[in-house]
Design a protein around this motif. Structure first.
Motif, PDB file in Angstrom:
ATOM      1  N   ILE A 185      22.074  -3.784  23.266  1.00 59.02           N
ATOM      2  CA  ILE A 185      22.574  -5.201  23.429  1.00 59.02           C
ATOM      3  C   ILE A 185      22.094  -5.594  24.968  1.00 59.02           C
ATOM      4  N   VAL A 186      21.319  -6.424  25.098  1.00 56.57           N
ATOM      5  CA  VAL A 186      20.921  -7.092  26.190  1.00 56.57           C
ATOM      6  C   VAL A 186      21.625  -8.183  26.563  1.00 56.57           C
ATOM      7  N   CYS A 187      22.103  -7.991  27.898  1.00 55.33           N
ATOM      8  CA  CYS A 187      22.923  -9.207  28.662  1.00 55.33           C
ATOM      9  C   CYS A 187      21.782  -9.769  29.812  1.00 55.33           C
ATOM     10  N   PRO A 188      22.117 -11.221  29.892  1.00 53.57           N
ATOM     11  CA  PRO A 188      21.279 -11.795  30.806  1.00 53.57           C
ATOM     12  C   PRO A 188      22.029 -11.914  32.183  1.00 53.57           C
ATOM     13  N   LEU A 189      21.331 -12.064  33.052  1.00 55.99           N
ATOM     14  CA  LEU A 189      21.766 -12.176  34.518  1.00 55.99           C
ATOM     15  C   LEU A 189      22.233 -13.645  34.636  1.00 55.99           C
ATOM     16  N   ILE A 190      23.684 -13.637  34.617  1.00 56.83           N
ATOM     17  CA  ILE A 190      24.303 -15.015  34.699  1.00 56.83           C
ATOM     18  C   ILE A 190      24.205 -15.718  36.088  1.00 56.83           C
ATOM     19  N   ASP A 191      24.674 -14.504  36.853  1.00 53.68           N
ATOM     20  CA  ASP A 191      24.895 -15.141  38.366  1.00 53.68           C
ATOM     21  C   ASP A 191      24.009 -14.489  39.276  1.00 53.68           C
ATOM     22  N   PRO A 192      23.372 -15.052  39.871  1.00 57.59           N
ATOM     23  CA  PRO A 192      22.135 -14.335  40.652  1.00 57.59           C
ATOM     24  C   PRO A 192      22.819 -13.594  41.761  1.00 57.59           C
ATOM     25  N   SER A 193      24.037 -13.621  42.166  1.00 56.62           N
ATOM     26  CA  SER A 193      24.625 -12.654  43.232  1.00 56.62           C
ATOM     27  C   SER A 193      24.937 -11.493  42.253  1.00 56.62           C
ATOM     28  N   ASP A 194      24.696 -11.310  41.147  1.00 51.65           N
ATOM     29  CA  ASP A 194      24.914 -10.319  40.297  1.00 51.65           C
ATOM     30  C   ASP A 194      23.453  -9.947  39.804  1.00 51.65           C
ATOM     31  N   ALA A 195      22.473  -9.683  40.588  1.00 53.29           N
ATOM     32  CA  ALA A 195      21.030  -9.720  40.657  1.00 53.29           C
ATOM     33  C   ALA A 195      20.848  -8.121  39.947  1.00 53.29           C
ATOM     34  N   LEU A 196      21.576  -7.240  40.065  1.00 53.85           N
ATOM     35  CA  LEU A 196      21.415  -5.911  39.509  1.00 53.85           C
ATOM     36  C   LEU A 196      22.006  -5.881  37.866  1.00 53.85           C
ATOM     37  N   GLY A 197      22.768  -7.039  37.695  1.00 49.58           N
ATOM     38  CA  GLY A 197      23.434  -6.939  36.163  1.00 49.58           C
ATOM     39  C   GLY A 197      24.621  -5.962  35.984  1.00 49.58           C
TER      40      GLY A 197
ATOM     41  N   ILE B   7      20.602  -9.867  21.743  1.00 50.23           N
ATOM     42  CA  ILE B   7      20.174 -10.531  23.142  1.00 50.23           C
ATOM     43  C   ILE B   7      21.213 -11.562  23.042  1.00 50.23           C
ATOM     44  N   GLU B   8      22.194 -11.274  24.228  1.00 52.02           N
ATOM     45  CA  GLU B   8      23.318 -12.210  24.261  1.00 52.02           C
ATOM     46  C   GLU B   8      22.901 -13.299  25.148  1.00 52.02           C
ATOM     47  N   GLY B   9      23.388 -14.415  25.100  1.00 58.71           N
ATOM     48  CA  GLY B   9      22.726 -15.410  26.225  1.00 58.71           C
ATOM     49  C   GLY B   9      21.256 -15.410  26.041  1.00 58.71           C
ATOM     50  N   ALA B  10      20.738 -15.455  24.788  1.00 56.86           N
ATOM     51  CA  ALA B  10      19.233 -15.517  24.359  1.00 56.86           C
ATOM     52  C   ALA B  10      18.670 -16.981  24.951  1.00 56.86           C
ATOM     53  N   GLU B  11      19.489 -18.107  25.082  1.00 58.53           N
ATOM     54  CA  GLU B  11      18.883 -19.151  25.590  1.00 58.53           C
ATOM     55  C   GLU B  11      18.419 -19.098  27.000  1.00 58.53           C
ATOM     56  N   ARG B  12      18.651 -18.115  27.747  1.00 52.78           N
ATOM     57  CA  ARG B  12      18.376 -17.937  28.996  1.00 52.78           C
ATOM     58  C   ARG B  12      17.067 -17.214  29.117  1.00 52.78           C
ATOM     59  N   PHE B  13      16.577 -16.692  28.235  1.00 54.47           N
ATOM     60  CA  PHE B  13      15.232 -15.774  28.182  1.00 54.47           C
ATOM     61  C   PHE B  13      14.078 -16.855  27.717  1.00 54.47           C
ATOM     62  N   GLY B  14      12.779 -16.734  28.272  1.00 54.37           N
ATOM     63  CA  GLY B  14      11.831 -17.411  28.137  1.00 54.37           C
ATOM     64  C   GLY B  14      11.466 -16.734  26.336  1.00 54.37           C
ATOM     65  N   LEU B  15      10.450 -17.383  25.694  1.00 54.27           N
ATOM     66  CA  LEU B  15      10.088 -16.948  24.346  1.00 54.27           C
ATOM     67  C   LEU B  15       9.399 -15.646  24.571  1.00 54.27           C
ATOM     68  N   ALA B  16       8.564 -15.568  25.678  1.00 56.42           N
ATOM     69  CA  ALA B  16       7.484 -14.507  25.728  1.00 56.42           C
ATOM     70  C   ALA B  16       8.509 -13.360  26.133  1.00 56.42           C
ATOM     71  N   GLN B  17       9.523 -13.591  27.072  1.00 53.84           N
ATOM     72  CA  GLN B  17      10.499 -12.236  27.371  1.00 53.84           C
ATOM     73  C   GLN B  17      11.324 -11.872  26.195  1.00 53.84           C
ATOM     74  N   LEU B  18      11.589 -12.957  25.440  1.00 51.93           N
ATOM     75  CA  LEU B  18      12.298 -12.370  24.281  1.00 51.93           C
ATOM     76  C   LEU B  18      11.732 -11.703  23.138  1.00 51.93           C
ATOM     77  N   HIS B  19      10.415 -11.932  23.123  1.00 50.39           N
ATOM     78  CA  HIS B  19       9.301 -11.290  22.280  1.00 50.39           C
ATOM     79  C   HIS B  19       9.247 -10.125  22.820  1.00 50.39           C
ATOM     80  N   GLN B  20       9.139  -9.772  24.241  1.00 47.33           N
ATOM     81  CA  GLN B  20       9.096  -8.419  24.555  1.00 47.33           C
ATOM     82  C   GLN B  20      10.431  -7.625  24.272  1.00 47.33           C
ATOM     83  N   LEU B  21      11.363  -8.245  24.412  1.00 41.75           N
ATOM     84  CA  LEU B  21      12.751  -7.614  24.257  1.00 41.75           C
ATOM     85  C   LEU B  21      12.906  -7.064  22.767  1.00 41.75           C
ATOM     86  N   ARG B  22      12.326  -8.099  21.960  1.00 44.00           N
ATOM     87  CA  ARG B  22      12.298  -7.720  20.459  1.00 44.00           C
ATOM     88  C   ARG B  22      11.493  -6.584  20.140  1.00 44.00           C
TER      89      ARG B  22
END
Ligand code: ADP
Ligand code: MG
Length: 691
Positions: free
Chosen positions: A486-498, A566-581
């Motif tokens: 399960i992949v989580c997006p970095l929602i808040d930049p202050s949480d840069a390490l996730g 992939i949670e919050g999928a709208e936050r990722f670019g297609l290329a990145q989603l493809h890498q994750l997939r």
């Protein structure tokens, strides 16, 4: 006056929280600030009246908040907020999902802008789903024109960002333009200060785009000059010739646990031929995720070792370096090829099926002896750990490394005047013509064919509570003794390490839909040792589901993993989603990918392309059609810092910059007559992605 290289703390009004926000966005100097482009622009110069907005129109509206409230829904994870909005021509409702802060922001009477796609829905009439919004004060700062929208962090807001930017633009002392007036005319480029102003305070969309063009030109030219200079130096130096050993090659192929694909064979053969010559190989292997690039690297390293030389493989993360070591061990076992793993925290020697830790200094003495294979991270580049007889340098996921790191590996290792052969590997799907322009210095091998028996990865977009189908698929997979991510997006930049996004998700799932399964976390805060143990337990032990940030984006290979959500999928670019997939679908087992989101509206269309398209190159093209842009090399998040302004669609600029770089290098190879470019190239050598 503000000087280009001065820290942003010199900006009047940049408070400590603002500076912290900038810092986390990688902005330290005035120059960094001016070269950080807005994410997008809001066009307030074209405001539509509610009465004129038609179904399906994408519009910007200016008006007043009438009311905002939370709707009662029975879905636990899903909160809906409704905004009632009006202008002098009519009324409209907008819906926001899971964004409780809107209650605070949308106080009755507040003037705001909304932009989004109009949908007419009974019984509400005109509606907007999750529109973009801006306080109407923005208009004063954007002077009723086109407003830049910056990437934000911490407590920094657009209004403050724009105000500070305005101050900087008025007070900066412009550096000398690196392109002469005559050259600007010849290549139809904007003046540098004008370009910077155009991207931050554009008169209209075209103006901003012209400014960006000029900045993209500078960026690509710098990159091309760095590449070109590196190539000139290597070619002049020459490389050790490695004779093609057919008997060994055959033996190696026979020892592999699977037959090589046609494209894998072609890549190996081309590289073996390159290395026979005394001129250094400079080859790029471009192969989609999961196409099997690692075995090509292992094959070539083995061949070089067999001829008495050393080879080294540089990987961008500890996890990946370790994984490559495990692969090499399997592939080298029957050939008696010793090799060492070298990361900052771990050094091990592998011989046959045995492996043992190395003490301080032992890597250096292995290097001293020569005829060894090294696999590691940038830790390889320190302390003279690279052997003097290095004949092959392999860079995996090459876009993750700066020009300087690669240069250090090939230009500074040997002391006999020769340079090692260079093999770069990447999964970045950029169209071939563009690749040729951008990497014209490299020969390109494509691996398109997938290993036999691979199935397409069934991909589904799940909105809101449809998430349940993803959790069901995960539970089913675990019941079959398979694994899931399960992949989580970095929602808040202050949480840069996730840390917090991953921790929250784990809490939610372990008490909810994934109760009873063995879940583990992987994020940037874990120590390398912990990461490694987690990966190991996921691969061979009892961890069922790995909840991770996009750290797993590059290269991770666990063939038993068959589901990725992939949670919050709208936050990722297609290329990145493809890498994750690409983390699943790595064996003959059927795999699936779930894209989870709360977005509705146009963003969903983009995600839906993932359902239809499997091929990374095609996906890159679709992305182009949809967005008309797209970053050249992966995503900004992936840390490639050499090219962030140029885009896939900048073919013209890229080719102009390339010929200009050749022209400059032909007459002035050490750039002594182009001190400004020399400085830019040196700056580029220093930028590097270090995890
Ligand atoms: P990538 O190109 O993404 O780096 P890897 O090298 O990690 O891909 O390979 C992906 C998976 O495919 C690995 O598990 C590897 O063992 C397997 N593999 C590679 N080549 C073949 C092949 N020719 N036949 C079957 N499986 C293969
Ligand atoms: Mg790989």
């Amino acid at each position: 006056m503000l000087h280009w290289d001065e820290p942003v703390s010199f900006v009047k009004g940049a408070t400590a929280p603002v500076r912290r926000a900038w810092e986390s966005l990688g902005i330290r100097t005035i120059g960094d600030l001016l070269l950080t482009l807005p994410r997008r622009y809001d066009d307030f110069s074209r405001i539509t009246k509610i009465a004129d907005a038609q179904n399906g129109d994408v519009v910007t509206l200016e008006g007043t908040v009438h009311a905002c409230f939370k709707l009662n829904t029975f879905r636990k994870r899903f909160a809906v907020f409704r905004l009632q909005f009006e202008d002098e021509s009519g009324k409209l409702t907008a819906t926001f999902f899971n964004q409780p802060w809107v209650l605070e922001e949308f106080k009755p009477g507040r003037k705001i802008f909304l932009s989004g796609k109009i949908q007419i829905k009974a019984p509400y009439g005109k509606t907007l789903a999750s529109p973009i919004w801006e306080p109407a004060e923005a208009r004063t700062l954007a002077a009723g024109k086109v407003a830049p929208v910056y990437g934000l962090a911490g407590t920094l807001i657009q209004k403050t960002y724009r105000r500070l930017m305005q101050y900087v633009l008025e007070n900066v002392e412009w550096p000398e333009d690196a392109v002469s007036e005559a050259d600007r005319k010849r290549m139809d480029l904007m003046e540098f200060p004008e370009a910077i102003k155009a991207v931050h305070e554009p008169e209209n969309g075209d103006h901003a785009e012209q400014g960006r063009h000029r900045l993209a030109f500078d960026e690509v030219l710098g990159y091309q000059l760095a590449l070109g200079a590196e190539r000139k130096r290597s070619t002049k130096a020459g490389a050790p010739s490695i004779p093609f050993d057919q008997i060994f090659a055959k033996k190696f192929v026979e020892s592999l646990p699977y037959p090589l694909t046609g494209d894998q064979k072609k890549s190996v053969w081309s590289a073996l031929q390159d290395m026979e010559r005394g001129e250094p190989m400079r080859r790029l292997i471009q192969g989609d995720v999961g196409s099997g690039k690692t075995v090509v690297a292992a094959f070539l390293a083995a061949h070089v070792h067999r001829h008495g030389f050393s080879a080294a493989l540089l990987a961008p993360t500890d996890i990946l370096a370790r994984q490559h070591a495990v692969t090499f061990q399997r592939l080298f076992a029957s050939h008696n090829i010793p090799f060492a793993l070298v990361t900052r925290t771990e050094k091990r020697l592998y011989q046959g099926r045995e492996d043992q830790p190395l003490k301080t200094g032992q890597v250096e003495s292995l290097a001293e002896q020569g005829n060894v294979v090294l696999v590691g991270t940038h830790a390889l580049l320190e302390n003279h750990r690279l052997p003097k007889d290095l004949a092959l340098a392999i860079v995996d996921e090459q876009h993750r490394f700066g020009v300087g790191q690669r240069e250090r590996m090939i230009l500074e290792t040997r002391d006999d005047g020769h340079v090692p052969h260079l093999l770069s590997m990447t999964a970045t799907p950029i169209p071939r013509t563009l690749a040729l322009t951008l990497y014209g210095d490299l020969d390109i091998s494509l691996i398109i064919e997938k290993p036999a028996g691979r199935l397409p990865i069934e991909t589904k977009v799940c909105v809101g509570q449809r998430r349940e189908s993803a959790y069901q698929a995960i539970r089913d997979a675990i019941a079959r003794k398979e694994k899931a991510y399960i992949v989580c997006p970095l929602i808040d930049p202050s949480d840069a390490l996730g840390v917090s996004s991953v921790t929250d998700e784990l809490k939610k799932l372990s008490k909810g839909p994934l109760e009873g399964l063995k879940l583990a976390m992987l994020h940037g805060r874990l120590k390398p040792k912990e990461k490694e143990e987690t990966m190991e337990a996921f691969k061979n032990g009892d961890i069922d589901v790995l909840i991770a940030t996009s750290v797993i984006e590059v290269g991770v290979d666990v063939p038993q993993a068959t589901v990725i959500a992939i949670e919050g999928a709208e936050r990722f670019g297609l290329a990145q989603l493809h890498q994750l997939r690409g983390r699943v679908g790595r064996s003959h087992l059927p795999s699936s990918c779930y894209l989870l989101t709360d977005t509705e509206g146009p963003g969903l269309e983009r995600l839906a392309t993932m359902e239809r398209v499997q091929d990374g190159f095609k996906l890159a093209e679709e992305d182009l059609k949809l967005r008309g842009s797209g970053q050249l090399l992966g995503t900004q998040q992936s840390g490639h810092e050499a090219l962030v302004i140029a885009r896939i669609t900048d073919g013209d600029i890229i080719s102009i910059a390339r010929s200009e770089a050749q022209r400059i290098l032909d007459t002035d190879p050490d750039l002594s007559k182009h001190p400004l470019w020399k400085r830019a190239v040196e700056g580029m050598r220093d930028t590097a992605h270090l995890e």
